[in-house]
Design an enzyme around this catalytic site. Structure first.
Site, PDB file in Angstrom:
ATOM      1  N   PRO B 315      24.192-102.243 -81.659  1.00 15.92           N
ATOM      2  CA  PRO B 315      23.598-102.099 -82.992  1.00 15.92           C
ATOM      3  C   PRO B 315      23.656-103.458 -83.692  1.00 15.92           C
ATOM      4  O   PRO B 315      24.743-104.001 -83.887  1.00 15.92           O
ATOM      5  CB  PRO B 315      24.512-101.085 -83.692  1.00 15.92           C
ATOM      6  CG  PRO B 315      25.503-100.645 -82.694  1.00 15.92           C
ATOM      7  CD  PRO B 315      25.475-101.547 -81.526  1.00 15.92           C
ATOM      8  N   ASP B 491      26.948-107.779 -83.016  1.00 11.80           N
ATOM      9  CA  ASP B 491      27.014-106.441 -82.428  1.00 11.80           C
ATOM     10  C   ASP B 491      27.980-105.657 -83.311  1.00 11.80           C
ATOM     11  O   ASP B 491      29.189-105.883 -83.272  1.00 11.80           O
ATOM     12  CB  ASP B 491      27.542-106.554 -80.982  1.00 11.80           C
ATOM     13  CG  ASP B 491      27.667-105.202 -80.290  1.00 11.80           C
ATOM     14  OD1 ASP B 491      27.617-104.162 -81.000  1.00 11.80           O
ATOM     15  OD2 ASP B 491      27.832-105.185 -79.055  1.00 11.80           O
ATOM     16  N   HIS B 492      27.429-104.782 -84.107  1.00 11.16           N
ATOM     17  CA  HIS B 492      28.242-104.123 -85.130  1.00 11.16           C
ATOM     18  C   HIS B 492      29.293-103.189 -84.536  1.00 11.16           C
ATOM     19  O   HIS B 492      30.180-102.710 -85.221  1.00 11.16           O
ATOM     20  CB  HIS B 492      27.336-103.343 -86.099  1.00 11.16           C
ATOM     21  CG  HIS B 492      27.894-103.249 -87.495  1.00 11.16           C
ATOM     22  ND1 HIS B 492      29.240-103.194 -87.758  1.00 11.16           N
ATOM     23  CD2 HIS B 492      27.275-103.210 -88.706  1.00 11.16           C
ATOM     24  CE1 HIS B 492      29.434-103.106 -89.064  1.00 11.16           C
ATOM     25  NE2 HIS B 492      28.249-103.127 -89.673  1.00 11.16           N
ATOM     26  N   ARG B 493      29.207-102.932 -83.236  1.00 11.68           N
ATOM     27  CA  ARG B 493      30.240-102.107 -82.628  1.00 11.68           C
ATOM     28  C   ARG B 493      31.564-102.853 -82.638  1.00 11.68           C
ATOM     29  O   ARG B 493      32.633-102.259 -82.655  1.00 11.68           O
ATOM     30  CB  ARG B 493      29.873-101.772 -81.169  1.00 11.68           C
ATOM     31  CG  ARG B 493      28.638-100.903 -81.042  1.00 11.68           C
ATOM     32  CD  ARG B 493      28.293-100.694 -79.578  1.00 11.68           C
ATOM     33  NE  ARG B 493      28.114-101.975 -78.871  1.00 11.68           N
ATOM     34  CZ  ARG B 493      27.925-102.083 -77.567  1.00 11.68           C
ATOM     35  NH1 ARG B 493      27.890-101.008 -76.823  1.00 11.68           N
ATOM     36  NH2 ARG B 493      27.756-103.273 -77.009  1.00 11.68           N
TER      37      ARG B 493
END
Lengths: 474, 521
Positions: B315, B491-493
């Site tokens: 994400p 990468d918002h994870r």
């Protein structure tokens, strides 16, 4: 579609987990195909559960007992007691070990195992009915299907199998007591193998055969060695007589036979073993649903890629026709899957070896002399009698011979017939020779271990070349 | 001896490569290690060297073709081996066959037909060959029954099969050559009449019929047969599906059990004809609406796959900001001259790399990757900085390893070298792997902000905008300043927005006051 069905999809659906089916499944797993194997009863099929393996287990066990009791010549005096139930239980252990091995191998290769009876429901679907009340069913959609449902013992009119008086090879291999007397209907290889087993266990065996000789599929001199030995074991043969009916009498039964003149004979026995052949299991598959028909014998016709008339349906093993041999089915299973995977595979073997586990054993491969002549070869034949084999004499089993048939021009090995102890093993070398297009010289130039039965092969070859050392060249 | 050359596995995860160009033709003499083809795998173009001294026997793939790793792309004949051997073995076998024939006349003029009749010494049609030779014949599409064996008694060897396959492919052009051709070719020709009887599985018959088909009626191959039912091997069906061909439309002369039977060769010739027809249609339409179709392959496809994998896996969130780099511009101008004296071109990139490494040290989450399988975040304690580079072929990302342990000039020179290699496409796969963080300079071309896609499995990428003179308010006065935009995608994870902002702030501090970099290792 049946209410409650769950449909799953698979690349390759295989019906039947006998030698043809399970080999196909494992090979498919190796080729990364999504494969589903449906089996209604037991992994390993007839071969492992009711045929090759149990019969060979019992043959070996009875040989141990029989050999011990007849080895006075070797200075051995023994009177072995045979506990048939114990023998059968040992045989069952062997079978269990093998069938669970097949199951494990299938799982290890990613095969989806489904238990139940499969029948075709449409062009690309089968319905699998699970065994047992309320177990339901499922529908499986397939890209390719392989029919590997095998065969079952054939019955004859008036002799329906009842498991008590009239038994098939299947029940014969699972008896818990040695019958005092047995009438065997049929002198083909199953009849001969089982007659030998029971005769060695002390059963009074009578063989009734409609044709005029034992092992009609084999050459006279091959069959004669086995029949003579069977007679030595006390088996009585009645040729040219067909079993027509039977009735209970006292503890056992009376079987009536009829010859071609209509003359009736009667044989009394505890049981009758009907071993007149096997028929393919294709009637349970609802083949109509995929537009597939069988020939008169119930077989599915296949081409050299194991394909049936329907594009995506293959047939392997006994359902695909004679010879009904496990090793033929295994090879077909392999080829079918490789063809599905897009490999240039084909059934182009030159011969299928066959073995009969009588006493002595028979092993054959390729052409007989007669077949070779018919095929247009000018032949040369070499033979080695087992009585000239040092190893055979040390085994106390010197009946039989090794015969090699070759092409007289180039020396190519075309076939072989062996009737000898361990013939089933000895034939392998000649099978390789036939496949490789090996010549008499190739085998003659190969050093064979001494003292072994295998030396008889090279002696037969040298006999064909007029250069035998241990026999007179003809 | 024939040597096969398989497309090698040139690096992890490479399943196929594109043959860019052949540097040799069939029949050419080659020396060991001489490049014979250019193959593009993933992002690198590699030369395929000859493994032997000898000649090119057969080229199995066309330029432009995608070939899976492990496929034989070319076969070589080793020196002093090839033709002379073939000739002798053929002669020998002809001689042997002739001696079995007692007639002296027959020996004097062995015609093609006679050779064909003699091919097996018996009437059975049985061919003597090892199973391995039989399989090879199927693989090469040769009917083993049509091969004259050179072994004892006419046994067919693998060599015989290969020779026959080669003759079959080469036979098309020169018909009825009167030079002493190997017997197999002639046999095949003479057998063509009864090819229908031969099992099509062997392929020799299929080849013969397809050859006659294409020769006699080139037009026919293009016409749709439009049957309702067609017999074909599953593998042939797959070929048809892969070629986008409706198998019922493929014309064929062959039959099985009264049904039309289609061979792979028929599929191929039909697919080619269809392609030609489509090309013609396109050419005809070209006047009104011009379009060009470019194969989505090689670097372009790799980029695409990589981007899609990243975008659909991670994400993405992009954090934007501006930084006053007036001091940096001055510092760089001063240092550039010194660097030039050492023959090194000093761009802004090494400064940004240094600034990023310093910030990455402080925010290790940004210098990490997500090991999805192990469900672990892997923080890298090394700093391999990728520098996105536009090339003619597309985007490539050379990686400068251990950027934290190199000084500005080392970084500059190493990066320049890698970027140059990427542009010339001589860069190796290794030099584009193992990055922990990527910088992309979109400003070099123009634009203010961008939303770069993270170079998966890294978790962050920094895009630099152009340095522009912009009005800034300083002490209440509007003054012109040099301003650069920054866009950090994460990468918002793994990386949260707060960390993204803090990281960017730290990079900005270093870029605003480049002297601070002196305090960094």
């Amino acid at each position: 579609m049946v209410v409650g069905d769950v449909t799953t999809g698979t690349d390759v659906l295989i019906v039947g987990a006998g030698p043809g089916g399970y080999v196909a499944a494992i090979r498919a797993g190796q080729l990364d195909l999504d494969v589903t194997l449906v089996e209604k009863e037991a992994y390993g099929g007839t071969c492992l559960n009711h045929g090759c393996i149990p019969s060979k287990a019992l043959i070996s066990a009875t040989d141990v007992a029989h050999d011990a009791s007849t080895a006075e010549e070797m200075g051995i005096h023994a009177d072995p007691a045979v506990d048939l139930a114990g023998m059968v239980s040992w045989k069952d252990d062997v079978v269990d070990q093998l069938t669970s091995g097949v199951e494990k191998l299938c799982k290890a290769n990613g095969v989806n195992l489904v238990e139940g009876r499969a029948e075709f429901a449409g062009d690309d679907t089968v319905r699998v009915a699970h065994a047992g009340e309320g177990q339901g069913s499922e529908t499986i959609q397939f890209e390719h299907a392989i029919v590997a449902t095998g065969s079952r013992p054939m019955s004859i009119p008036n002799f329906e199998f009842d498991g008590e008086h009239i038994i098939s090879s299947r029940e014969a291999l699972a008896l818990d007591a040695v019958p005092e007397s047995l009438v065997v209907v049929g002198a083909g290889y199953i009849g001969m193998e089982l007659s030998t087993v029971f005769a060695k266990l002390g059963t009074d065996v009578t063989v009734v055969e409609m044709l005029d000789s034992a092992l009609p599929a084999y050459e006279d001199d091959v069959a004669r060695v086995v029949k003579d030995r069977a007679e030595e074991l006390g088996i009585d043969f009645y040729f040219g007589e067909g079993a027509s009916e039977w009735e209970e009498s006292g503890d056992g039964i009376t079987i009536k036979t009829e010859d071609e003149d209509g003359e009736i004979s009667e044989f009394g026995a505890e049981k009758a073993l009907v071993a007149v052949g096997r028929e393919p299991v294709t009637d349970t598959l609802n083949l109509d649903a995929i537009g597939l028909a069988t020939d008169e014998g119930g077989f599915l016709e296949t081409d050299d890629r194991a394909r049936t008339d329907v594009e995506n349906v293959f047939a392997v093993g006994d359902v695909a026709g004679e010879p009904m041999l496990a090793h033929k089915g295994m090879k077909e299973g392999e080829v079918a899957v490789e063809v599905i995977a897009g490999e240039p595979s084909a059934l182009d073997y030159q011969s299928v070896p066959a073995a009969v586990f009588t006493d002595p054993e028979i092993g054959t491969v390729g052409m007989t002399e007669e077949e070779a002549e018919e095929a247009g070869f000018s032949t040369v034949v070499g033979e080695m009698p087992m009585r000239a084999s040092g190893r055979a004499l040390t085994l106390g089993e010197s009946d039989g011979f090794v015969r090699v048939v070759a092409d007289d021009d180039a020396g190519f090995i075309l076939g072989a017939q062996i009737v000898a102890p361990e013939a089933s093993e000895l034939i392998a070398e000649l099978g390789l020779a036939v496949e490789m297009g090996a010549t008499l010289e190739d085998i003659a130039a190969t050093i064979h271990t001494h003292p072994t039965l295998g030396e008889a092969v090279v002696e037969a070859v040298e006999n064909a070349r007029g250069r035998a050392i241990h026999t007179l060249n003809r | 001896m024939v040597r096969e050359f398989e497309l090698p596995d040139v690096g992890e995860g490479v399943a196929e490569g594109e043959i860019v160009d052949w540097l040799v033709e069939e029949g050419d003499a080659v020396e060991e290690d001489q490049p014979v083809a250019e193959v593009e795998t993933d992002k690198a173009v590699v030369d395929v060297p000859s493994p032997v001294n000898g000649s090119v026997r057969e080229i199995h793939a066309e330029a432009g073709e995608m070939v899976p790793v492990g496929t034989v792309i070319i076969t070589f004949a080793e020196e002093g081996d090839d033709e002379s051997d073939e000739a002798t073995s053929t002669e020998e076998s002809t001689e042997t066959d002739a001696t079995t024939e007692t007639s002296a006349a027959a020996e004097a003029e062995t015609t093609a037909e006679e050779t064909a009749d003699e091919e097996t010494p018996t009437a059975s049609g049985r061919v003597f060959a090892a199973p391995s030779a039989r399989r090879l014949a199927r693989e090469l599409g040769v009917d083993i029954g049509n091969i004259d064996g050179s072994g004892p008694g006419g046994r067919v060897s693998e060599h015989d099969v290969r020779a026959a396959a080669e003759d079959a492919t080469g036979a098309g052009g020169e018909e009825e050559s009167d030079s002493p051709e190997p017997a197999a070719t002639r046999i095949e020709d003479s057998d063509e009449a009864d090819a229908g009887e031969t099992d099509t599985a062997g392929g020799g018959a299929a080849q013969a019929s397809s050859a006659s088909q294409s020769a006699s009626s080139g037009a026919m191959a293009g016409e749709s047969a439009d049957r309702e039912r067609t017999l074909a091997a599953p593998a042939t069906r797959k070929l048809a599906a892969d070629s986008g061909v409706d198998i019922d439309a493929v014309p064929t002369d062959e039959e099985r059990d009264g049904e039309a039977f289609v061979t792979p060769a028929a599929i191929e010739s039909y697919a080619e004809a269809q392609q030609a027809a489509q090309d013609a249609d396109r050419a005809a339409l070209a006047g009104s609406r011009e379009e060009e179709r470019i194969p989505y392959r090689g670097v372009r496809r790799t980029i695409g796959q990589q981007m899609a994998a990243s975008k659909y896996t991670a994400p993405h969130v992009t954090h934007h900001d501006e930084v006053d780099v007036t001091a940096l511009v001055e510092a760089r101008t001063d240092l550039k001259e010194l660097a030039d004296e050492q023959g090194i071109s000093l761009s802004y990139m090494p400064f940004v790399m240094k600034a990023c490494v310093a910030a990455l040290r402080e925010f290790p989450m940004v210098n990490s990757m997500l090991d999805e399988e192990a469900e672990e975040i892997v923080q890298k304690k090394y700093y391999n900085i990728g520098v996105a580079t536009a090339t003619d072929a597309g985007l490539m990302v050379p990686v400068v390893e251990d950027a934290d342990r190199k000084n500005m000039l080392q970084l500059a020179s190493e990066m320049n070298e890698l970027v140059e290699k990427a542009r010339e496409r001589t860069i190796s796969r290794d030099e584009m792997q193992g990055g922990t963080f990527t910088i992309t300079n979109v400003g070099a071309i123009g634009g203010e902000y961008a939303t770069p896609i993270v170079n998966h499995p890294e978790v962050a990428i920094l895009a630099l905008g152009a340095i522009k003179e912009k009005p800034r308010v300083k002490d209440g006065e509007i003054v012109p300043r040099k301003v650069m935009t920054l866009s950090l995608s994460i990468d918002h994870r793994v990386v949260d927005g707060a960390i993204a902002a803090q990281f960017t702030n730290r990079v900005e501090e270093f870029l605003e006051t480049p002297q601070r970099l002196l305090l960094e290792a």
